[in-house]
Design an enzyme around this catalytic site. Sequence first.
Site, PDB file in Angstrom:
ATOM      1  N   HIS A 294     -43.788  30.429 -29.813  1.00  0.00           N
ATOM      2  CA  HIS A 294     -42.490  30.966 -29.446  1.00  0.00           C
ATOM      3  C   HIS A 294     -41.690  30.009 -28.560  1.00  0.00           C
ATOM      4  O   HIS A 294     -42.213  29.514 -27.558  1.00  0.00           O
ATOM      5  CB  HIS A 294     -42.670  32.303 -28.721  1.00  0.00           C
ATOM      6  CG  HIS A 294     -43.432  33.305 -29.529  1.00  0.00           C
ATOM      7  ND1 HIS A 294     -44.775  33.548 -29.330  1.00  0.00           N
ATOM      8  CD2 HIS A 294     -43.042  34.094 -30.554  1.00  0.00           C
ATOM      9  CE1 HIS A 294     -45.184  34.466 -30.201  1.00  0.00           C
ATOM     10  NE2 HIS A 294     -44.153  34.809 -30.952  1.00  0.00           N
TER      11      HIS A 294
ATOM     12  N   ASP B 116     -45.129  29.250 -25.637  1.00  0.00           N
ATOM     13  CA  ASP B 116     -46.545  29.341 -25.978  1.00  0.00           C
ATOM     14  C   ASP B 116     -46.799  28.672 -27.322  1.00  0.00           C
ATOM     15  O   ASP B 116     -46.018  27.811 -27.738  1.00  0.00           O
ATOM     16  CB  ASP B 116     -47.027  30.804 -25.957  1.00  0.00           C
ATOM     17  CG  ASP B 116     -46.343  31.683 -27.008  1.00  0.00           C
ATOM     18  OD1 ASP B 116     -45.643  31.146 -27.888  1.00  0.00           O
ATOM     19  OD2 ASP B 116     -46.518  32.913 -26.948  1.00  0.00           O
TER      20      ASP B 116
ATOM     21  N   SER C 107     -41.609  38.753 -33.794  1.00  0.00           N
ATOM     22  CA  SER C 107     -41.630  38.465 -32.358  1.00  0.00           C
ATOM     23  C   SER C 107     -40.474  37.606 -31.868  1.00  0.00           C
ATOM     24  O   SER C 107     -40.214  37.550 -30.664  1.00  0.00           O
ATOM     25  CB  SER C 107     -42.952  37.776 -31.982  1.00  0.00           C
ATOM     26  OG  SER C 107     -43.120  36.576 -32.714  1.00  0.00           O
TER      27      SER C 107
END
Length: 336
Positions: free
Chosen positions: A314, A311, A37
């Site tokens: 990240h 978040d 991610s």
Amino acid sequence: MDNTAIKVLVVLVSLWISYVQAIQSGRFSAVLAFGDSILDTGNNNLLMTVSRSNFIPYGRDFSHHVPTGRFGNGRVLSDLVGVKELLPAFRSPFLKSSELSTGVCFAFGGSGLDKFTASIQNVIWVQDQVNDFQRYIEKLNAQVGDPAQVKQIIANAVILISAGNNDLGITYFSTPAKSTRYTIQAYTDLLIGWKTTFINSLYDLGARKFAVLGTMPLGCLPGARQLLGNLICLPNVNYGARVYNEKVANLVNQYSQRLPDGKFVYIDMYNSLLEVIQNPTQYGFTTARPCCCSVMTPIPCLFSGGHVFWDFAHPSEKAYKTILPKILNTIQSNLA
């Protein structure tokens, strides 16, 4: 010569000029991103997985405030190191053929080197991303029409790899079945073996310039710190990340010695981000707490630019930009 032939010739000449200009200026023909991610620009959007981010408030600071599937408030690292403003997801239904020659993203949020890591989140395993790369080469050949030129584009592309974050943070430290079966030394050895297989697969397909990212300081991510009331980083998790990163750095060095026709560089994500986390105000942030999407911040903050993290796991776009100069310098110095 008919109009169709002229159009094809114009496209070929344009692509070749772009490639030559890239070489002459010390830039790269393309960026091809693989892994998780940190780099995913929207490949998860069509998967049946909870590891998705194509909904608000994700993308809040993106152009037109659109959630694109990037795990952040705006652009992610693979966008920022690219030869263009945005690196498109290879599996996006909106991907244009004209985008292929300057690079795409094959990464999937939640993925890892351990097949178990990908399977528990129903995303595409890192090794299976090679299959997408093969399809990309086929499409690029169809677009360019010259196998020799395609070979040059791929050989001069930066291969950006981020893999290991989820294997350690989710699979090892959050899954007793792994942590009780393997010591951290043994498990990271497995990860290095899988990473070796992966890099070999990309090399066999023509990739030659590799920028291999180490993991972030996983014990300092908001999701980890909240386990101790956000007071300190989890030392055992950070230790595991350091063990793994040292082995990744050694692997990259071995590749540099073993494959002289390739170029390999290790990107230290751990210390670059740790410095910002420990000294947020020195880098223009107000806090290392997340802006949103966490038990600590159920209501999104008003100004994401003050937060190191977007978040629970990240970094914000500003955090990526903060550590970007060192990353770009490392890539340029070693791969150009």
